[in-house]
Design an enzyme around this catalytic site. Structure first.
Site, short mmCIF file in Angstrom:
data_model
loop_
_atom_site.label_atom_id
_atom_site.label_comp_id
_atom_site.label_asym_id
_atom_site.label_seq_id
_atom_site.Cartn_x
_atom_site.Cartn_y
_atom_site.Cartn_z
N LYS A 135 0.81 -1.22 0.00
CA LYS A 135 0.00 0.00 0.00
C LYS A 135 0.85 1.27 0.00
O LYS A 135 0.40 2.32 -0.48
CB LYS A 135 -0.93 0.02 1.22
CG LYS A 135 -2.01 -1.04 1.22
CD LYS A 135 -3.17 -0.64 0.35
CE LYS A 135 -4.36 -1.57 0.54
NZ LYS A 135 -5.52 -1.17 -0.28
N SER A 152 -9.02 1.55 8.02
CA SER A 152 -8.61 1.04 9.32
C SER A 152 -7.46 0.06 9.17
O SER A 152 -7.07 -0.61 10.12
CB SER A 152 -9.78 0.35 10.03
OG SER A 152 -10.27 -0.72 9.24
#
Length: 360
Positions: A69, A102
């Site tokens: 990511k 999250s």
């Protein structure tokens, strides 16, 4: 089919530009092989005369913030800076970004913002584990807590965008994020060629959730290797929206009957309007695996690779070892298999307990 046949939100040139932007800032993660895993993936550990499968692991668990990511988040922020310079905006004006997450995207955007002297605001649900909140705060981001619903997160992120002028960076649908993720397999192809005497992958297995990783690397691999490589996406049976969409030929959400309970919770997000067309057109196959297969593969990586991957990464290895994959892609025809180990952010004690509960 090549990526020039159709227009998508990302082209290979965008991936190449992303690679130049993040070079020296994101890690060029290693590519590993393991002889014992090769044997298991070929034969299930039995003696055979079949050509041995060789699996080449692209280890994004060793990327900054512990997952792929970071590539997409960093590319998105650096691209925003470039756009400001092109538009001759005040360089001293604070660049602000916002997202809702999250998981791994929250940490990735927080660190990318800190490295780029930008401000990141992360909208997180109240049930986010404290360890993840702490990691985001340690990277310098501001956290805004909301109710545990997608609607609450999206509404708050939009409110922040409107009131602060921050740019929203979607975890998987943002084109700059997708382009950044596509650098994973750009590197994989280069490293296999450099480190393993010109070897090219016959198959590449990529985990799929929201589709940012999958779509970015489908673009890269089709541009680099055209149709000479089979591109297989890996998904948990408990979170099979991509498989169902691919089979139906239309974008579907999770089945109402699906409880969305999987150890590979990082793959819970569904495909969207930017990622779905790329998956639909450029993937060859999507194979699903069950929870026991995922946990077994995760443990195998822990023990044989001595790398602490998360179960979402274990999904790719589980597919490489499963009967369906070996029937469709026999080692005699497809000996060289690339597997993206997408991340390593895992509660080891929790997952180890789940492994023990099923007898592993």
């Amino acid at each position: 089919m090549t990526t020039t046949d159709l227009r998508y939100c990302v082209e290979f040139a965008d991936v190449e530009a992303a690679a130049r932007r993040i070079e020296g800032l994101a890690h060029r993660t290693p590519v590993f092989t393991c002889s014992s895993i090769n044997l298991l993936a070929t034969t299930g550990g039995q003696t055979t005369t079949s050509e041995e499968r060789k699996i080449f692991f692209k280890v994004e668990a060793l990327q900054r913030t512990g997952s792929f990511k970071f590539r997409g988040a960093l590319n998105a922020i650096l691209a925003l800076r470039e756009e400001r310079e092109v538009n001759r905006q005040d360089k001293d004006e604070l660049l602000e970004v916002v997202t809702h997450s999250s998981g791994n995207h929250a940490q990735a955007l927080a660190l990318a913002a800190r490295m780029s002297s930008a401000k990141a605001t992360i909208v997180m649900p109240f049930n986010t584990p404290m360890v993840k909140k702490n990691a985001v705060q340690d990277f310098g981001a501001q956290i805004v807590m909301v109710d545990n619903t997608n609607e609450a997160r999206e509404l708050e992120a939009e409110n922040i965008r409107k009131t602060t002028g921050a740019t929203f960076v979607h975890p998987s649908e943002d084109p700059k994020v997708i382009a950044g993720q596509g650098t994973v397999c750009l590197e994989l192809v280069q490293q296999m060629n450099e480190l393993y005497n010109g070897t090219k992958p016959d198959v590449v297995i990529i985990p799929v959730g929201g589709g940012g990783l999958a779509s970015g690397n489908l673009i890269s691999l089709r541009a680099l290797l055209s149709t000479s490589v089979k591109l297989v996406l890996a998904e948990p049976k408990q979170l099979d929206d991509a498989y169902r969409s691919f089979t139906a030929g239309q974008l579907l959400q999770h089945s109402p009957e699906n409880k969305l309970e999987s150890v590979a919770d990082g793959l819970k997000t569904t495909l969207g309007p930017n990622t779905w067309p790329i998956v639909r057109d450029l993937a060859d196959d999507i194979i699903t695996v069950d929870e026991k297969e995922i946990l077994r593969a995760t443990l195998l990586a822990w023990q044989r690779l001595t790398i602490c991957i998360e179960p979402s990464a274990g999904v790719g290895l589980a597919v490489a070892c499963c009967e369906t994959f070996n029937q469709r892609y026999p080692s005699s025809q497809f000996p060289n298999v690339g597997v993206v180990l997408c991340g390593g952010n895992v509660d080891v004690l929790e997952i180890a307990a789940k492994m023990k509960a099923i007898g592993l």
